[in-house]
Design a protein around this motif. Structure first.
Motif, PDB file in Angstrom:
ATOM      1  N   MET A 262      -7.152   6.545  -7.671  1.00  0.00           N
ATOM      2  CA  MET A 262      -7.620   5.475  -6.340  1.00  0.00           C
ATOM      3  C   MET A 262      -7.495   3.919  -7.143  1.00  0.00           C
ATOM      4  O   MET A 262      -6.600   3.163  -6.830  1.00  0.00           O
ATOM      5  CB  MET A 262      -8.752   5.922  -6.249  1.00  0.00           C
ATOM      6  N   PHE A 263      -7.860   3.805  -8.252  1.00  0.00           N
ATOM      7  CA  PHE A 263      -7.892   2.086  -8.883  1.00  0.00           C
ATOM      8  C   PHE A 263      -6.239   2.081  -8.825  1.00  0.00           C
ATOM      9  O   PHE A 263      -5.362   0.994  -8.320  1.00  0.00           O
ATOM     10  CB  PHE A 263      -8.403   2.194 -10.040  1.00  0.00           C
ATOM     11  N   VAL A 264      -5.057   2.751  -8.996  1.00  0.00           N
ATOM     12  CA  VAL A 264      -3.488   2.552  -9.368  1.00  0.00           C
ATOM     13  C   VAL A 264      -3.437   3.108  -8.090  1.00  0.00           C
ATOM     14  O   VAL A 264      -2.154   1.662  -7.844  1.00  0.00           O
ATOM     15  CB  VAL A 264      -3.607   4.031 -10.028  1.00  0.00           C
ATOM     16  N   LEU A 265      -3.312   3.558  -7.653  1.00  0.00           N
ATOM     17  CA  LEU A 265      -2.989   3.412  -5.724  1.00  0.00           C
ATOM     18  C   LEU A 265      -3.874   2.283  -5.298  1.00  0.00           C
ATOM     19  O   LEU A 265      -2.169   1.745  -4.967  1.00  0.00           O
ATOM     20  CB  LEU A 265      -3.611   4.319  -5.241  1.00  0.00           C
ATOM     21  N   ALA A 266      -4.643   1.594  -5.550  1.00  0.00           N
ATOM     22  CA  ALA A 266      -5.001   0.567  -4.686  1.00  0.00           C
ATOM     23  C   ALA A 266      -4.032  -0.608  -5.829  1.00  0.00           C
ATOM     24  O   ALA A 266      -3.324  -1.926  -4.835  1.00  0.00           O
ATOM     25  CB  ALA A 266      -6.256   0.470  -4.947  1.00  0.00           C
ATOM     26  N   ALA A 267      -4.232  -0.386  -6.948  1.00  0.00           N
ATOM     27  CA  ALA A 267      -3.333  -1.711  -7.450  1.00  0.00           C
ATOM     28  C   ALA A 267      -1.319  -1.769  -7.100  1.00  0.00           C
ATOM     29  O   ALA A 267      -0.910  -2.485  -6.603  1.00  0.00           O
ATOM     30  CB  ALA A 267      -3.299  -1.505  -8.801  1.00  0.00           C
ATOM     31  N   MET A 268      -1.244  -0.851  -6.562  1.00  0.00           N
ATOM     32  CA  MET A 268       0.639   0.171  -6.612  1.00  0.00           C
ATOM     33  C   MET A 268       0.714  -0.721  -5.219  1.00  0.00           C
ATOM     34  O   MET A 268       0.980  -1.119  -4.272  1.00  0.00           O
ATOM     35  CB  MET A 268       1.252   1.046  -7.013  1.00  0.00           C
ATOM     36  N   THR A 269      -0.608  -0.556  -4.199  1.00  0.00           N
ATOM     37  CA  THR A 269      -0.682  -0.782  -3.039  1.00  0.00           C
ATOM     38  C   THR A 269       0.115  -2.272  -2.729  1.00  0.00           C
ATOM     39  O   THR A 269       0.053  -2.687  -2.008  1.00  0.00           O
ATOM     40  CB  THR A 269      -1.864  -0.461  -1.992  1.00  0.00           C
ATOM     41  N   SER A 270      -1.424  -2.579  -3.790  1.00  0.00           N
ATOM     42  CA  SER A 270      -1.509  -4.854  -3.500  1.00  0.00           C
ATOM     43  C   SER A 270      -0.193  -5.093  -4.757  1.00  0.00           C
ATOM     44  O   SER A 270       0.026  -6.271  -3.819  1.00  0.00           O
ATOM     45  CB  SER A 270      -2.444  -4.512  -3.970  1.00  0.00           C
ATOM     46  N   THR A 271       0.120  -4.318  -5.181  1.00  0.00           N
ATOM     47  CA  THR A 271       1.770  -5.395  -6.097  1.00  0.00           C
ATOM     48  C   THR A 271       2.807  -4.573  -4.829  1.00  0.00           C
ATOM     49  O   THR A 271       3.679  -6.292  -4.506  1.00  0.00           O
ATOM     50  CB  THR A 271       1.599  -4.765  -7.067  1.00  0.00           C
ATOM     51  N   LEU A 272       3.165  -3.758  -3.751  1.00  0.00           N
ATOM     52  CA  LEU A 272       4.202  -4.162  -3.376  1.00  0.00           C
ATOM     53  C   LEU A 272       4.019  -4.967  -1.971  1.00  0.00           C
ATOM     54  O   LEU A 272       5.143  -5.050  -1.675  1.00  0.00           O
ATOM     55  CB  LEU A 272       4.379  -2.197  -3.050  1.00  0.00           C
ATOM     56  N   PHE A 273       3.581  -4.505  -1.426  1.00  0.00           N
ATOM     57  CA  PHE A 273       2.896  -4.880  -0.214  1.00  0.00           C
ATOM     58  C   PHE A 273       1.608  -6.156  -0.094  1.00  0.00           C
ATOM     59  O   PHE A 273       2.122  -7.048   1.435  1.00  0.00           O
ATOM     60  CB  PHE A 273       2.633  -4.254   0.994  1.00  0.00           C
ATOM     61  N   LEU A 274       0.704  -6.940  -0.890  1.00  0.00           N
ATOM     62  CA  LEU A 274       0.604  -7.331  -0.774  1.00  0.00           C
ATOM     63  C   LEU A 274       0.551  -8.635  -1.872  1.00  0.00           C
ATOM     64  O   LEU A 274      -0.280  -9.387  -1.759  1.00  0.00           O
ATOM     65  CB  LEU A 274      -1.725  -7.162  -1.108  1.00  0.00           C
ATOM     66  N   THR A 306      -9.428  -4.813  -5.088  1.00  0.00           N
ATOM     67  CA  THR A 306     -11.019  -4.512  -4.870  1.00  0.00           C
ATOM     68  C   THR A 306     -11.231  -3.620  -2.721  1.00  0.00           C
ATOM     69  O   THR A 306     -11.498  -3.034  -2.769  1.00  0.00           O
ATOM     70  CB  THR A 306     -11.885  -5.540  -4.915  1.00  0.00           C
ATOM     71  N   ALA A 307     -10.334  -4.787  -2.496  1.00  0.00           N
ATOM     72  CA  ALA A 307     -10.143  -4.146  -0.625  1.00  0.00           C
ATOM     73  C   ALA A 307      -9.730  -3.097  -0.382  1.00  0.00           C
ATOM     74  O   ALA A 307      -9.995  -2.907  -0.094  1.00  0.00           O
ATOM     75  CB  ALA A 307      -9.634  -5.562  -0.238  1.00  0.00           C
ATOM     76  N   MET A 308      -8.199  -3.016  -2.048  1.00  0.00           N
ATOM     77  CA  MET A 308      -8.208  -1.469  -0.794  1.00  0.00           C
ATOM     78  C   MET A 308      -8.570  -0.699  -1.425  1.00  0.00           C
ATOM     79  O   MET A 308      -9.293   0.494  -0.835  1.00  0.00           O
ATOM     80  CB  MET A 308      -6.823  -1.357  -2.216  1.00  0.00           C
ATOM     81  N   ILE A 309      -9.659  -0.774  -2.784  1.00  0.00           N
ATOM     82  CA  ILE A 309     -10.785   0.341  -2.992  1.00  0.00           C
ATOM     83  C   ILE A 309     -11.301   0.614  -1.826  1.00  0.00           C
ATOM     84  O   ILE A 309     -11.698   1.759  -1.893  1.00  0.00           O
ATOM     85  CB  ILE A 309     -10.651   0.361  -5.013  1.00  0.00           C
ATOM     86  N   PHE A 310     -11.826  -0.522  -1.259  1.00  0.00           N
ATOM     87  CA  PHE A 310     -12.778  -0.332  -0.071  1.00  0.00           C
ATOM     88  C   PHE A 310     -12.113   0.626   0.899  1.00  0.00           C
ATOM     89  O   PHE A 310     -13.861   1.518   1.607  1.00  0.00           O
ATOM     90  CB  PHE A 310     -13.475  -1.644   0.079  1.00  0.00           C
ATOM     91  N   LEU A 311     -11.581   0.144   1.120  1.00  0.00           N
ATOM     92  CA  LEU A 311     -10.407   0.766   2.116  1.00  0.00           C
ATOM     93  C   LEU A 311     -10.693   2.000   1.733  1.00  0.00           C
ATOM     94  O   LEU A 311     -10.957   3.350   2.607  1.00  0.00           O
ATOM     95  CB  LEU A 311      -9.118   0.240   2.160  1.00  0.00           C
ATOM     96  N   ILE A 312     -10.108   2.860   0.732  1.00  0.00           N
ATOM     97  CA  ILE A 312      -9.850   3.877   0.598  1.00  0.00           C
ATOM     98  C   ILE A 312     -11.302   4.792   0.730  1.00  0.00           C
ATOM     99  O   ILE A 312     -11.184   5.752   1.293  1.00  0.00           O
ATOM    100  CB  ILE A 312      -9.294   4.496  -1.042  1.00  0.00           C
ATOM    101  N   MET A 313     -12.414   3.736  -0.155  1.00  0.00           N
ATOM    102  CA  MET A 313     -13.818   4.672   0.201  1.00  0.00           C
ATOM    103  C   MET A 313     -14.455   4.421   1.071  1.00  0.00           C
ATOM    104  O   MET A 313     -15.060   5.473   1.566  1.00  0.00           O
ATOM    105  CB  MET A 313     -15.115   3.752  -0.759  1.00  0.00           C
TER     106      MET A 313
END
Lengths: 359, 154, 386
Positions: A262-274, A306-313
């Motif tokens: 989940m952390f990896v996904l959130a980190a990748m999302t923020s790297t690529l899009f944010l 953190t924001a992305m992780i919160f969204l996924i949760m």
């Protein structure tokens, strides 16, 4: 202003001509630091998940161990370590033991490519995006093997679901990822971050970015087997899915890798899009950009992740689970066509330079 | 339909049916061999329409050496009730099954077999419902005994 | 004797061939007796073709306690206490079913206050039971949060019961000849506070589950049961009403004070899981209406008209009464020989008959559909096994 990127691998390379011993001690310390970082991240995420879930559900969550239960996950981890490790008699013992390790290893290998700040990245490959896509596929192998080797029909069903699901959704996730690659013109993760200096890809690309972001988030959630796509576990259907027969330490490996995924996904999302560690910049508004630069890049990365992780949760504690055929329909009939169209539109945008702050 | 009319209507279908005394609902005693044909007509007759087999169970009359089978029928659209009573020998309790008429009878009859040992002829899947397949005896019979049974306090 | 008796082993070891043109193999899986979504100790033997359910063979009896046999060994008051343990989520309605048959057979009198209290607590318990079902239903579909919402609101009703009855689950409250205790002085105030609270929470329920697109996708068209089949299979309660049959004993054979209150019987159209969901949600609203009409009009009077220790003798004969619990028709068949204990007592339980429909509803669906269907029946296993 350009951001000088110095990875840990490069620093090791600098040390190598001086003394190989210094370099190897440095490498050793780095490995230790990464492991410690992952463990702590995992524990923090588990604690956060429990607290967030609790507050979504009008309750308090862990409150007894430490202040507001902060030590609860440590207590749980200790309990899991001390538990009997069971390998069912009719299980394929070797694969049963290997599966959680594989699942963990897949996640670990992705970790080294994540750009957390200009100075905090283990290795910066020029094919970083490709590498992440390829290596994160290893996790499914662990799940498949774990389910198959348990010699339990529920586990096998869970593993098969996971296999079909993760491989399908990888297609959409990759298509969404390619959009960013098209816009930024590089496969290097630090390069992608640098390319967002004038603004994040999520809003610069005339809608293509938002669509790609949504697809990537949905497909990514499916890839890490979280609700509404937690069919592989599906505890109300398959008791516990692929890890039904796991206990103790091996179960905790699956558990930890799920959270770190989940952390990896959130980190990748923020790297690529944010914009990853890049502060929020808007084109050439120097004053605004200057104010944003005050916040250090590492903090930016942490905040976005953190924001992305919160969204996924948030997804997990709101949505029910999809059915297995609906899951496949969503991927092949909805996400994939949209992903393709989006990719073509983005290609057109890139060719015509029709996006905000084109170079 | 009121109780006297109801009994008259059913007796018109099955002339040898007699009224069972001591019952708060209209109850008719019918011979076992006529059960399936009568139930089919009760279900399909537009004036009766007993479409719901509300429950089916048995009573062990040990002193009279017979088992009494009770079929409680209800008409959902018309809202009236009828009970059929069938008596069988305790030693050879064979009755035809009502599964073809009321599918729910499949389970109710399995329960009655489980508890009373009533054998339903032509039942598609007659086996014990609650107890294990190798259980000995039929617990709701009055002469059933086992080691851990309650004694009735007097 | 020519009648053949089969075994479970023989039942599930029959020929099995997959219908798919691909060479696949069907297999049996035991769902239960320990499984998260069988709500206790129900065991379903599934014949599966991949994810598709080909056959469901329910295996009962894991919580069979012989309540009917025990009933023959005690008096009528003791049996009231036993039926609490059948459908523990509508213990009050179970009490009432036994009470009703005994009162009717022994010609015992009651008054309006007793009937009003009985009606009130039964309706409150119907709400409480549906709240729990709503939460568990969400959990079976993979959403955890509804469970806590449902239990949170259910707790309020349990607290009201605890004040008056002293129990939260197994009530033993409605007795032949009255109710065990008079209502607590706070009862009216507490119920009104609960109604105000619950009415503000119903939109929350809808926002969380009813309006969710995944819920609707998962439920619509799944586990269909036509009206004719539902009646033939003996289904009652919300399962039957979801199939479009407005059969509700509270309307068709009113007991208690149901004839004096104004309420609707919600019915579905197609009999799928969604209809069962919707019917139960609507029933909660209707129960709120009933409670609202009664709560200000509880007549004065005694709450127990016989001595609690008095022996109850029921005239010899067959007696039957039924009530509408939260899950359907609960009937008590009492065969008396004139003594103070039943000669034979049989309970027609709603879950027993409703579960029988699972074979018809779930065959051909996926495992996920089976779980949704099973949950939409709202089974309570001790009620099936008795």
């Amino acid at each position: 202003m350009s951001w000088p990127v110095k990875t840990i691998a490069e620093r090791t390379g600098d040390l190598l001509p001086g003394s190989p011993w210094t370099a190897s001690v440095y490498v050793l310390l780095t490995i230790l630091a990464v492991t410690a970082f992952m463990t702590v991240t995992g524990l923090v995420l588990i604690y956060a998940e429990r607290k967030i879930a609790a507050h979504f559900q009008c309750r308090l969550g862990p409150m007894r161990v430490g202040w507001h239960g902060v030590l609860q996950t440590i207590a749980d981890a200790l309990k899991l370590l001390l538990k009997e490790d069971i390998v069912p008699r009719d299980a394929d013992a070797l694969l049963h033991i290997l599966a959680p390790v594989l699942s963990f290893a897949g996640m670990l290998l992705v970790m080294i490519a994540l750009p957390m700040s200009p100075s905090l990245q283990v290795a910066d490959m020029n094919i970083g995006v490709l590498y992440v896509t390829a290596v994160s596929g290893l996790g499914v192998l662990g799940i498949l093997l774990g389910g198959w080797s348990s010699n339990n029909k529920w586990s096998l069903l869970g593993a098969m679901r996971a296999g079909a699901q993760i491989i399908s959704y990888e297609v959409s996730a990759t298509l969404a990822l390619l959009v960013v690659v098209l816009f930024s013109g590089t496969l290097q993760l630090s390069g992608i971050v640098q390319s967002q200096e004038a603004g994040w890809w999520i809003w610069r690309a005339h809608g293509c970015g938002i669509v790609a972001f949504a697809i990537f988030l949905i497909a990514g959630t499916a890839e890490i087997n979280r609700t509404p796509f937690d069919l592989a576990e599906g505890e109300s259907e398959l008791t516990a899915g692929f890890h039904t027969e796991y206990s103790g330490l091996r179960f905790s490996f699956f558990f930890l890798s799920e959270f770190l995924n989940m952390f990896v996904l959130a980190a990748m999302t923020s790297t690529l899009f944010l914009g990853g560690w890049m502060p929020l910049h808007i084109g050439h508004f120097a004053v605004f950009n200057g104010v944003m630069d005050i916040i250090p890049p590492g903090l930016w990365f942490t905040l976005k992740t953190t924001a992305m992780i919160f969204l996924i949760m948030w997804f997990r504690w709101t949505f029910p689970r999809l059915r297995v055929d609906q899951l496949m329909r969503l991927e092949w009939k909805i996400l994939l066509p949209i992903g393709f169209v989006n990719l073509f539109v983005s290609a057109a945008c890139v060719v015509t330079g029709c996006y905000f702050f084109a170079r | 339909m009121e109780a006297p009319n109801l009994i008259a209507a059913v007796q018109a279908l099955q002339p040898d049916a007699t009224v069972r005394a001591q019952s708060d609902r209209p109850t008719l005693i019918v011979p076992a061999h006529a059960l399936v044909a009568l139930a089919t007509r009760l279900r399909d007759d537009p004036a009766l329409r007993f479409d719901l087999l509300e429950t089916h169970t048995a009573v062990d009359w040990l002193d009279e050496d017979r088992l009494e089978l009770l079929y409680l029928l209800t008409s959902v659209p018309l809202g009236h009730h009828l009970t059929l009573s069938v008596s069988v020998d305790r030693d050879a309790p064979v009755v035809p099954t009502l599964c073809k008429v009321y599918p729910i009878a499949e389970w109710l009859e399995r329960e009655a077999y489980d508890m009373f040992g009533i054998l339903y002829d032509d039942h598609p899947d007659l086996r014990r419902l609650f107890l294990e397949d190798d259980w000995v005896g039929f617990p709701l019979r009055k002469d059933y005994e086992d080691d851990f049974m309650l004694e009735r306090p007097e | 004797m020519s009648v053949h008796v089969s075994t479970l082993q023989a039942r599930i070891s029959g020929e099995s061939t997959a219908s798919s043109p691909l060479s696949t193999e069907e297999y049996f899986v035991n769902m239960g007796p320990q499984h998260p979504s069988t709500h206790g100790v129900l065991r379903l033997v599934l014949r599966l073709d991949g994810e598709t359910v080909r056959e469901v063979v329910p295996v009962l009896g894991y919580i069979h306690r012989g309540i009917e046999k025990m009933g023959e060994h005690g008096n009528y008051r003791q049996f009231v206490h036993l039926v609490d343990r059948m459908d523990y989520l509508s213990a009050l309605a179970n009490n009432w079913a036994v009470t009703m048959v005994v009162e009717k057979a022994a010609k015992m009198e009651t008054n309006d206050r007793i009937q009003a209290i009985r009606t009130l607590v039964c309706e409150l318990q119907r709400i409480q039971s549906h709240q729990l079902w709503w939460g568990v239903f969400g959990m079976d579909l993979g959403a955890f949060t509804p469970f806590f919402y449902g239990l949170r609101d259910r707790e309020q009703i349990c607290d009201i019961f605890e004040k008056t009855i002293g129990a939260r689950l197994t009530m033993n409250y409605i007795q032949p000849g009255g109710v065990m205790y008079d209502i607590h002085p706070d009862f009216v105030k507490d119920v009104k506070a609960f109604l105000t609270y619950f009415k503000s929470k119903m939109p929350e329920y809808d926002a969380l589950m009813t309006e969710n697109v995944i819920i609707q996708e998962r439920l619509r068209g799944i586990g269909k049961l036509s009206a004719e089949r539902a009646i033939a299979l003996g289904a009652t309660g919300p399962v039957l009403r979801a199939s479009g049959v407005a059969h509700d004993l509270r309307k068709s054979e009113p007991y208690g004070l149901y004839s004096q209150v104004d309420f609707d019987v919600p019915v579905g159209t197609t009999g799928d899981c969604w209809d069962r969901y919707w019917v139960r949600m609507e029933e909660m609203r209707q129960s709120v209406r009933i409670v609202e009409q009664l709560i200000d009009n509880i007549p004065e009077g005694k709450t127990f008209l016989v001595k609690p220790a008095a022996k109850i003798k029921v005239p010899a004969g067959v007696h039957y009464s039924h009530v509408e619990t939260a899950r359907g028709v609960l009937g008590v068949l009492l065969v008396s020989n004139g003594k103070d204990a039943p000669y034979r007592i049989h309970c027609r339980t709603p879950n027993f008959n409703n579960l029988w429909c699972i074979g018809e509803m779930a065959t051909g669906g996926r495992i996920g559909d089976l779980v949704a269907t099973l949950s939409s029946i709202d089974i309570v296993v001790p009620d099936i096994d008795r």
